[in-house]
Design a protein around this motif. Structure first.
Motif, PDB file in Angstrom:
ATOM      1  N   LEU A   5      -3.104  -0.751  -6.732  1.00  0.00           N
ATOM      2  CA  LEU A   5      -2.856  -2.143  -7.098  1.00  0.00           C
ATOM      3  C   LEU A   5      -1.958  -2.279  -8.327  1.00  0.00           C
ATOM      4  O   LEU A   5      -0.935  -2.961  -8.259  1.00  0.00           O
ATOM      5  CB  LEU A   5      -4.183  -2.883  -7.295  1.00  0.00           C
ATOM      6  CG  LEU A   5      -4.072  -4.341  -7.710  1.00  0.00           C
ATOM      7  CD1 LEU A   5      -3.356  -5.151  -6.645  1.00  0.00           C
ATOM      8  CD2 LEU A   5      -5.449  -4.915  -7.971  1.00  0.00           C
ATOM      9  N   PRO A   6      -2.285  -1.625  -9.453  1.00  0.00           N
ATOM     10  CA  PRO A   6      -1.398  -1.792 -10.624  1.00  0.00           C
ATOM     11  C   PRO A   6       0.017  -1.276 -10.374  1.00  0.00           C
ATOM     12  O   PRO A   6       0.987  -1.879 -10.831  1.00  0.00           O
ATOM     13  CB  PRO A   6      -2.086  -0.979 -11.724  1.00  0.00           C
ATOM     14  CG  PRO A   6      -3.467  -0.741 -11.266  1.00  0.00           C
ATOM     15  CD  PRO A   6      -3.459  -0.823  -9.778  1.00  0.00           C
ATOM     16  N   VAL A   7       0.128  -0.196  -9.646  1.00  0.00           N
ATOM     17  CA  VAL A   7       1.453   0.369  -9.365  1.00  0.00           C
ATOM     18  C   VAL A   7       2.267  -0.587  -8.485  1.00  0.00           C
ATOM     19  O   VAL A   7       3.431  -0.878  -8.771  1.00  0.00           O
ATOM     20  CB  VAL A   7       1.324   1.754  -8.689  1.00  0.00           C
ATOM     21  CG1 VAL A   7       2.670   2.275  -8.245  1.00  0.00           C
ATOM     22  CG2 VAL A   7       0.650   2.734  -9.631  1.00  0.00           C
ATOM     23  N   ALA A   8       1.640  -1.090  -7.436  1.00  0.00           N
ATOM     24  CA  ALA A   8       2.344  -1.990  -6.527  1.00  0.00           C
ATOM     25  C   ALA A   8       2.720  -3.297  -7.213  1.00  0.00           C
ATOM     26  O   ALA A   8       3.848  -3.789  -7.061  1.00  0.00           O
ATOM     27  CB  ALA A   8       1.484  -2.263  -5.292  1.00  0.00           C
ATOM     28  N   VAL A   9       1.806  -3.853  -7.989  1.00  0.00           N
ATOM     29  CA  VAL A   9       2.095  -5.107  -8.693  1.00  0.00           C
ATOM     30  C   VAL A   9       3.222  -4.903  -9.705  1.00  0.00           C
ATOM     31  O   VAL A   9       4.134  -5.724  -9.802  1.00  0.00           O
ATOM     32  CB  VAL A   9       0.819  -5.652  -9.378  1.00  0.00           C
ATOM     33  CG1 VAL A   9       1.143  -6.791 -10.325  1.00  0.00           C
ATOM     34  CG2 VAL A   9      -0.185  -6.121  -8.324  1.00  0.00           C
ATOM     35  N   SER A  10       3.175  -3.810 -10.421  1.00  0.00           N
ATOM     36  CA  SER A  10       4.224  -3.528 -11.411  1.00  0.00           C
ATOM     37  C   SER A  10       5.580  -3.367 -10.743  1.00  0.00           C
ATOM     38  O   SER A  10       6.591  -3.895 -11.225  1.00  0.00           O
ATOM     39  CB  SER A  10       3.895  -2.255 -12.189  1.00  0.00           C
ATOM     40  OG  SER A  10       2.685  -2.393 -12.867  1.00  0.00           O
ATOM     41  N   PHE A  11       5.612  -2.642  -9.635  1.00  0.00           N
ATOM     42  CA  PHE A  11       6.865  -2.425  -8.914  1.00  0.00           C
ATOM     43  C   PHE A  11       7.436  -3.753  -8.413  1.00  0.00           C
ATOM     44  O   PHE A  11       8.618  -4.043  -8.583  1.00  0.00           O
ATOM     45  CB  PHE A  11       6.648  -1.462  -7.749  1.00  0.00           C
ATOM     46  CG  PHE A  11       7.870  -1.270  -6.911  1.00  0.00           C
ATOM     47  CD1 PHE A  11       8.933  -0.512  -7.375  1.00  0.00           C
ATOM     48  CD2 PHE A  11       7.968  -1.862  -5.663  1.00  0.00           C
ATOM     49  CE1 PHE A  11      10.078  -0.343  -6.604  1.00  0.00           C
ATOM     50  CE2 PHE A  11       9.100  -1.702  -4.888  1.00  0.00           C
ATOM     51  CZ  PHE A  11      10.156  -0.938  -5.359  1.00  0.00           C
ATOM     52  N   MET A  12       6.585  -4.578  -7.811  1.00  0.00           N
ATOM     53  CA  MET A  12       7.073  -5.851  -7.280  1.00  0.00           C
ATOM     54  C   MET A  12       7.466  -6.815  -8.393  1.00  0.00           C
ATOM     55  O   MET A  12       8.442  -7.549  -8.264  1.00  0.00           O
ATOM     56  CB  MET A  12       6.042  -6.457  -6.346  1.00  0.00           C
ATOM     57  CG  MET A  12       6.057  -5.768  -4.998  1.00  0.00           C
ATOM     58  SD  MET A  12       5.022  -6.598  -3.838  1.00  0.00           S
ATOM     59  CE  MET A  12       3.932  -5.265  -3.439  1.00  0.00           C
ATOM     60  N   TRP A  40       2.178  -7.022   2.985  1.00  0.00           N
ATOM     61  CA  TRP A  40       1.721  -5.670   3.351  1.00  0.00           C
ATOM     62  C   TRP A  40       0.659  -5.188   2.372  1.00  0.00           C
ATOM     63  O   TRP A  40      -0.375  -4.655   2.776  1.00  0.00           O
ATOM     64  CB  TRP A  40       2.909  -4.704   3.379  1.00  0.00           C
ATOM     65  CG  TRP A  40       2.485  -3.286   3.494  1.00  0.00           C
ATOM     66  CD1 TRP A  40       2.177  -2.605   4.636  1.00  0.00           C
ATOM     67  CD2 TRP A  40       2.277  -2.370   2.411  1.00  0.00           C
ATOM     68  NE1 TRP A  40       1.795  -1.318   4.331  1.00  0.00           N
ATOM     69  CE2 TRP A  40       1.847  -1.147   2.970  1.00  0.00           C
ATOM     70  CE3 TRP A  40       2.407  -2.455   1.029  1.00  0.00           C
ATOM     71  CZ2 TRP A  40       1.551  -0.039   2.193  1.00  0.00           C
ATOM     72  CZ3 TRP A  40       2.105  -1.348   0.252  1.00  0.00           C
ATOM     73  CH2 TRP A  40       1.690  -0.154   0.843  1.00  0.00           C
ATOM     74  N   MET A  41       0.902  -5.373   1.078  1.00  0.00           N
ATOM     75  CA  MET A  41      -0.056  -4.925   0.072  1.00  0.00           C
ATOM     76  C   MET A  41      -1.392  -5.650   0.242  1.00  0.00           C
ATOM     77  O   MET A  41      -2.461  -5.043   0.182  1.00  0.00           O
ATOM     78  CB  MET A  41       0.494  -5.159  -1.332  1.00  0.00           C
ATOM     79  CG  MET A  41      -0.431  -4.661  -2.428  1.00  0.00           C
ATOM     80  SD  MET A  41       0.227  -4.935  -4.088  1.00  0.00           S
ATOM     81  CE  MET A  41       0.249  -6.717  -4.170  1.00  0.00           C
ATOM     82  N   GLY A  42      -1.352  -6.947   0.475  1.00  0.00           N
ATOM     83  CA  GLY A  42      -2.578  -7.718   0.654  1.00  0.00           C
ATOM     84  C   GLY A  42      -3.350  -7.298   1.892  1.00  0.00           C
ATOM     85  O   GLY A  42      -4.568  -7.094   1.843  1.00  0.00           O
ATOM     86  N   ARG A  43      -2.645  -7.151   3.005  1.00  0.00           N
ATOM     87  CA  ARG A  43      -3.318  -6.760   4.251  1.00  0.00           C
ATOM     88  C   ARG A  43      -3.921  -5.359   4.174  1.00  0.00           C
ATOM     89  O   ARG A  43      -5.034  -5.136   4.639  1.00  0.00           O
ATOM     90  CB  ARG A  43      -2.332  -6.818   5.419  1.00  0.00           C
ATOM     91  CG  ARG A  43      -2.089  -8.210   5.919  1.00  0.00           C
ATOM     92  CD  ARG A  43      -1.233  -8.161   7.151  1.00  0.00           C
ATOM     93  NE  ARG A  43      -1.085  -9.489   7.748  1.00  0.00           N
ATOM     94  CZ  ARG A  43      -0.394  -9.715   8.835  1.00  0.00           C
ATOM     95  NH1 ARG A  43       0.213  -8.709   9.443  1.00  0.00           N
ATOM     96  NH2 ARG A  43      -0.306 -10.930   9.312  1.00  0.00           N
ATOM     97  N   SER A  95     -13.574  -6.841  -5.483  1.00  0.00           N
ATOM     98  CA  SER A  95     -12.783  -7.183  -6.671  1.00  0.00           C
ATOM     99  C   SER A  95     -11.323  -6.782  -6.492  1.00  0.00           C
ATOM    100  O   SER A  95     -10.423  -7.483  -6.958  1.00  0.00           O
ATOM    101  CB  SER A  95     -13.382  -6.561  -7.935  1.00  0.00           C
ATOM    102  OG  SER A  95     -13.341  -5.164  -7.876  1.00  0.00           O
ATOM    103  N   ALA A  96     -11.068  -5.669  -5.804  1.00  0.00           N
ATOM    104  CA  ALA A  96      -9.682  -5.262  -5.541  1.00  0.00           C
ATOM    105  C   ALA A  96      -8.995  -6.270  -4.621  1.00  0.00           C
ATOM    106  O   ALA A  96      -7.827  -6.618  -4.843  1.00  0.00           O
ATOM    107  CB  ALA A  96      -9.643  -3.868  -4.929  1.00  0.00           C
ATOM    108  N   VAL A  97      -9.712  -6.763  -3.619  1.00  0.00           N
ATOM    109  CA  VAL A  97      -9.132  -7.762  -2.711  1.00  0.00           C
ATOM    110  C   VAL A  97      -8.872  -9.065  -3.467  1.00  0.00           C
ATOM    111  O   VAL A  97      -7.810  -9.676  -3.318  1.00  0.00           O
ATOM    112  CB  VAL A  97     -10.051  -7.996  -1.492  1.00  0.00           C
ATOM    113  CG1 VAL A  97      -9.621  -9.225  -0.698  1.00  0.00           C
ATOM    114  CG2 VAL A  97     -10.061  -6.769  -0.605  1.00  0.00           C
ATOM    115  N   PHE A  98      -9.816  -9.484  -4.292  1.00  0.00           N
ATOM    116  CA  PHE A  98      -9.632 -10.713  -5.064  1.00  0.00           C
ATOM    117  C   PHE A  98      -8.430 -10.589  -6.003  1.00  0.00           C
ATOM    118  O   PHE A  98      -7.575 -11.476  -6.056  1.00  0.00           O
ATOM    119  CB  PHE A  98     -10.905 -11.045  -5.865  1.00  0.00           C
ATOM    120  CG  PHE A  98     -10.756 -12.260  -6.724  1.00  0.00           C
ATOM    121  CD1 PHE A  98     -10.786 -13.533  -6.165  1.00  0.00           C
ATOM    122  CD2 PHE A  98     -10.560 -12.145  -8.094  1.00  0.00           C
ATOM    123  CE1 PHE A  98     -10.631 -14.659  -6.957  1.00  0.00           C
ATOM    124  CE2 PHE A  98     -10.405 -13.264  -8.894  1.00  0.00           C
ATOM    125  CZ  PHE A  98     -10.441 -14.535  -8.323  1.00  0.00           C
ATOM    126  N   ALA A  99      -8.355  -9.481  -6.737  1.00  0.00           N
ATOM    127  CA  ALA A  99      -7.246  -9.275  -7.674  1.00  0.00           C
ATOM    128  C   ALA A  99      -5.914  -9.196  -6.940  1.00  0.00           C
ATOM    129  O   ALA A  99      -4.909  -9.773  -7.384  1.00  0.00           O
ATOM    130  CB  ALA A  99      -7.477  -8.008  -8.495  1.00  0.00           C
TER     131      ALA A  99
END
Length: 160
Positions: A5-12, A40-43, A95-99
């Motif tokens: 999650l942090p890696v994907a959010v940071s990249f986007m 894709w990240m959400g699904r 919590s990961a899905v919510f975030a």
């Protein structure tokens, strides 16, 4: 699930910020592909949480079966866990899905703001419909996960 999650959010987020430095044609390409990556990240986060729920329930079933065979309670962790059946995918899964959902919706809003009126009214309307569809898909994924119930697949017995 928690590490990507942090890696994907940071990249986007970096991609979205870099849009401003690109020529208009490339901005359009990035602003169309980024929401797809967000979806894709959400699904996949929802799918991982669902798989985690399946694993947790299966471990609980195995513990209960072993305890029944043994005639006493030998294994108690998952089958007696206080969060058992309260949150789908356990605390970390939900919590990961919510975030992920919340951050994804915020990134989609940034995409809409960056798209602006530079590409014409028709393109703006189409883009807004595109973003709305992705946002609804993300929200529905989180809602459906909250209602998910593990159903053990039937056992296939092989005859000798």
């Amino acid at each position: 699930m928690d590490r990507r999650l942090p890696v994907a959010v940071s990249f986007m987020a970096a991609t979205i910020v870099a849009v401003l430095a690109l020529p208009l044609e490339l901005q359009l390409a990035v602003l169309i592909t980024t929401p797809s990556a967000i979806l894709w990240m959400g699904r996949t986060t929802v799918q991982h949480a669902r798989a985690k729920e399946d694993n947790l329930r299966r471990i609980s079933e195995i513990e209960q079966t072993i305890n029944e065979i043994a005639g006493e309670e030998l294994l108690l962790f998952q089958s007696r866990h206080p969060n058992r059946a309260e949150t789908v995918g356990g605390r970390t899964g939900m919590s990961a899905v919510f975030a992920t959902t919340l951050n994804s919706l915020l990134m989609l809003l940034v995409c809409v703001a960056l798209f602006g009126g530079k590409h014409g009214l028709t393109a703006q309307i189409l883009y807004f419909v595109f973003i709305t569809a992705i946002a609804l898909d993300l929200i529905m994924g989180a809602v459906q996960l909250n209602r998910y119930v593990y159903r053990r697949p039937p056992m296939i017995l092989l005859e000798k």
